[in-house]
Scaffold this motif. Sequence first.
Motif, PDB file in Angstrom:
ATOM      1  N   PRO A   1       2.990   2.111   5.675  1.00  0.00           N
ATOM      2  CA  PRO A   1       4.201   3.185   6.108  1.00  0.00           C
ATOM      3  C   PRO A   1       5.260   2.603   5.013  1.00  0.00           C
ATOM      4  O   PRO A   1       6.250   3.456   4.622  1.00  0.00           O
ATOM      5  CB  PRO A   1       4.491   3.264   7.396  1.00  0.00           C
ATOM      6  CG  PRO A   1       3.090   2.939   8.140  1.00  0.00           C
ATOM      7  CD  PRO A   1       2.427   2.119   7.316  1.00  0.00           C
ATOM      8  N   ASP A   2       5.703   1.289   4.923  1.00  0.00           N
ATOM      9  CA  ASP A   2       6.659   0.701   4.126  1.00  0.00           C
ATOM     10  C   ASP A   2       6.649   0.636   2.902  1.00  0.00           C
ATOM     11  O   ASP A   2       7.694   0.165   2.272  1.00  0.00           O
ATOM     12  CB  ASP A   2       7.111  -0.715   5.116  1.00  0.00           C
ATOM     13  CG  ASP A   2       5.671  -1.729   4.940  1.00  0.00           C
ATOM     14  OD1 ASP A   2       4.710  -1.413   4.609  1.00  0.00           O
ATOM     15  OD2 ASP A   2       6.119  -2.860   5.073  1.00  0.00           O
ATOM     16  N   TYR A   3       5.521   0.948   2.326  1.00  0.00           N
ATOM     17  CA  TYR A   3       5.503   1.070   0.852  1.00  0.00           C
ATOM     18  C   TYR A   3       5.752   2.439   0.567  1.00  0.00           C
ATOM     19  O   TYR A   3       5.804   3.208   1.217  1.00  0.00           O
ATOM     20  CB  TYR A   3       3.879   0.942   0.618  1.00  0.00           C
ATOM     21  CG  TYR A   3       3.542  -0.423   0.487  1.00  0.00           C
ATOM     22  CD1 TYR A   3       3.393  -1.092  -0.876  1.00  0.00           C
ATOM     23  CD2 TYR A   3       3.072  -1.379   1.657  1.00  0.00           C
ATOM     24  CE1 TYR A   3       2.944  -2.433  -0.868  1.00  0.00           C
ATOM     25  CE2 TYR A   3       2.998  -2.770   1.431  1.00  0.00           C
ATOM     26  CZ  TYR A   3       2.498  -3.245   0.199  1.00  0.00           C
ATOM     27  OH  TYR A   3       2.290  -4.503   0.152  1.00  0.00           O
ATOM     28  N   ASN A   4       6.179   2.538  -0.872  1.00  0.00           N
ATOM     29  CA  ASN A   4       6.493   3.975  -1.700  1.00  0.00           C
ATOM     30  C   ASN A   4       6.392   3.634  -2.989  1.00  0.00           C
ATOM     31  O   ASN A   4       6.353   2.337  -3.358  1.00  0.00           O
ATOM     32  CB  ASN A   4       7.892   4.471  -1.269  1.00  0.00           C
ATOM     33  CG  ASN A   4       7.536   5.922  -1.203  1.00  0.00           C
ATOM     34  OD1 ASN A   4       6.886   6.506  -1.781  1.00  0.00           O
ATOM     35  ND2 ASN A   4       8.418   6.646  -0.206  1.00  0.00           N
TER      36      ASN A   4
ATOM     37  N   GLY B   1       4.892  12.484   2.541  1.00  0.00           N
ATOM     38  CA  GLY B   1       5.828  12.410   3.891  1.00  0.00           C
ATOM     39  C   GLY B   1       6.236  11.122   4.309  1.00  0.00           C
ATOM     40  O   GLY B   1       6.743  11.181   5.709  1.00  0.00           O
ATOM     41  N   ARG B   2       6.379  10.199   3.667  1.00  0.00           N
ATOM     42  CA  ARG B   2       6.607   8.904   4.177  1.00  0.00           C
ATOM     43  C   ARG B   2       8.349   8.809   4.398  1.00  0.00           C
ATOM     44  O   ARG B   2       9.131   9.897   3.885  1.00  0.00           O
ATOM     45  CB  ARG B   2       6.667   7.760   2.994  1.00  0.00           C
ATOM     46  CG  ARG B   2       5.080   7.249   2.935  1.00  0.00           C
ATOM     47  CD  ARG B   2       4.668   6.511   1.985  1.00  0.00           C
ATOM     48  NE  ARG B   2       3.154   6.460   1.766  1.00  0.00           N
ATOM     49  CZ  ARG B   2       2.491   5.369   2.100  1.00  0.00           C
ATOM     50  NH1 ARG B   2       3.209   4.478   2.690  1.00  0.00           N
ATOM     51  NH2 ARG B   2       1.454   5.467   2.086  1.00  0.00           N
ATOM     52  N   LEU B   3       8.798   8.186   5.174  1.00  0.00           N
ATOM     53  CA  LEU B   3      10.164   8.405   5.714  1.00  0.00           C
ATOM     54  C   LEU B   3      11.233   7.939   4.760  1.00  0.00           C
ATOM     55  O   LEU B   3      12.184   8.703   4.736  1.00  0.00           O
ATOM     56  CB  LEU B   3      10.284   7.656   6.845  1.00  0.00           C
ATOM     57  CG  LEU B   3       9.360   7.540   8.248  1.00  0.00           C
ATOM     58  CD1 LEU B   3       9.721   6.698   9.336  1.00  0.00           C
ATOM     59  CD2 LEU B   3       9.440   8.835   8.773  1.00  0.00           C
TER      60      LEU B   3
ATOM     61  N   GLY C   1       5.027  10.374   8.725  1.00  0.00           N
ATOM     62  CA  GLY C   1       5.060   9.072   7.629  1.00  0.00           C
ATOM     63  C   GLY C   1       4.997   7.850   8.178  1.00  0.00           C
ATOM     64  O   GLY C   1       4.660   6.667   7.974  1.00  0.00           O
ATOM     65  N   THR C   2       4.606   7.705   9.698  1.00  0.00           N
ATOM     66  CA  THR C   2       4.327   6.629  10.595  1.00  0.00           C
ATOM     67  C   THR C   2       2.789   6.579  10.700  1.00  0.00           C
ATOM     68  O   THR C   2       2.234   5.243  11.114  1.00  0.00           O
ATOM     69  CB  THR C   2       5.167   6.535  11.959  1.00  0.00           C
ATOM     70  OG1 THR C   2       4.453   7.521  12.516  1.00  0.00           O
ATOM     71  CG2 THR C   2       6.503   6.517  11.826  1.00  0.00           C
TER      72      THR C   2
ATOM     73  N   ILE D   1       6.896  11.039  -5.864  1.00  0.00           N
ATOM     74  CA  ILE D   1       7.192   9.861  -4.933  1.00  0.00           C
ATOM     75  C   ILE D   1       6.302   9.758  -3.908  1.00  0.00           C
ATOM     76  O   ILE D   1       6.026  10.770  -2.981  1.00  0.00           O
ATOM     77  CB  ILE D   1       8.561  10.052  -4.264  1.00  0.00           C
ATOM     78  CG1 ILE D   1       9.470  10.057  -5.492  1.00  0.00           C
ATOM     79  CG2 ILE D   1       8.785   9.011  -3.338  1.00  0.00           C
ATOM     80  CD1 ILE D   1      10.363  11.646  -5.690  1.00  0.00           C
ATOM     81  N   THR D   2       5.300   8.637  -3.963  1.00  0.00           N
ATOM     82  CA  THR D   2       4.336   8.357  -2.920  1.00  0.00           C
ATOM     83  C   THR D   2       4.022   7.189  -2.886  1.00  0.00           C
ATOM     84  O   THR D   2       4.054   6.198  -3.854  1.00  0.00           O
ATOM     85  CB  THR D   2       3.033   9.282  -3.396  1.00  0.00           C
ATOM     86  OG1 THR D   2       2.207   9.144  -2.449  1.00  0.00           O
ATOM     87  CG2 THR D   2       2.568   9.013  -4.552  1.00  0.00           C
TER      88      THR D   2
END
Length: 461
Positions: free
Chosen positions: A112-115, A57-59, A207-208, A105-106
């Motif tokens: 939040p700024d990581y992926n 669910g990250r932006l 995602g926040t 993708i996670t």
Amino acid sequence: MSGHRFEPTILREYDIRGIVGKTLSGADAQALGQAFGSYVIEQSGKAAPRIAVGYDGRLSSPDLEAALVDGIMSTGAQVTRVGLGPTPMLYYATASEGLEAGIMITGSHNPPDYNGFKMMLLGGPVYGAMIQEIGKIAAEGRFKKGVGSSISVDLMDRYVSRMIEGFRGGPLTVVWDAGNGAAGDAMIRMTRRLPGRHILLNEVIDGTFPAHHPDPTEEKNLVQLKAAVAEHQADLGIAFDGDGDRIGLIDGQGRVLWGDQILALLARPVLADLPGATIIADVKASQVLFDEIARLGGTPLMGATGHSLIKKQMKQTGAPLAGEMSGHIFFADRYYGFDDALYAAVRVLETVSWAGKSLAALRDELPTRQNTPELRFPCADTRKFAVVTEVKERLAAAGANVSTVDGVRVTTPDGWWLLRASNTQDVLVARCEAADEAGLDRLKAALLDALAPSGVTPPQF
């Protein structure tokens, strides 16, 4: 052929992970798709292998997913897009659909700024040298060329149905906290179909992460869950990390059960059904766990830390159950052998019903020990493994009782202490456990003495 070089720090031991806009970009995702698709073609021997792709669910996840899929399709592979959901749903897709590979993708439990990307191939995890080889394929531009395809498949209801298939538990009052992570939708659907009363917290995927950081292994992130358990007089509370592969657990008295305690309780019904079975835990787990498995008639096995390594060892030994202090729980008993926190939660509910006692009562039955939390302290990547080797050599010369499964775990009459190098960060990891405070103090002193000659800044107890 033009290649693509990843920022070296994002190619980690168990996954690929970085900071979006700094060390990780859409171009990286597309190149990874090309490299991973090419690697899968090479390893599977199939010109058009089927690869599942999912995202959290990250932006930043939808854009990275689109770029990744483009890259994979350019190799001629067929992509099965399973959409937004927890990482274990991606694992489920590869297993249930018989696909050659999968990539999620996670950013897991990171800010939040990581992926990043978690990968699997031919039923096993992609890690270590395999990740480095994928990086090398990208750097050298050794990409396969073809015309691939993609289909979108909604597996969420099937995934939830599979988790609660043959549920053996009774009605309980449970508080659930998805932490606004990717497990939210699956948690909603699953609790609707379970008996009992279910109170949901932070089930909307965001995602926040507005409520709290989605890492249930840190007690500060369980404050809201504890309050809700008390307010609703619930039997227990369950929390998930950002991508739903790690579980946190609270009993009816608001006390945390850590990974080794969860595993000790889950082992009871498993060993009742499968006497003598091997149960695996990582080197950071309490001796209480290993003793409990033996008491229950099981075969305890201490393994190296790392979900990829645990999965590999489960396959090698045929173990029906394994776990880590980090909250990864792996069920091969009645399930697939991968780490799925939602399914682990189902088995917790079954265990409480099976025992006919509250979770708090079951926790009280476990022997108590004095221990430190997991202590992580800085050590350069270029030094961390060397420091562990130096300590190991000094301990061997002194005739200490040492296990070297993963770092060094030293047993003394007081208990044990552990020192290992993190595979994912520039830190050393330590932990101590004793029967009483005096013994714990002696173990702490022994750890510091062992470290001192290597010139490392010691951990703060």
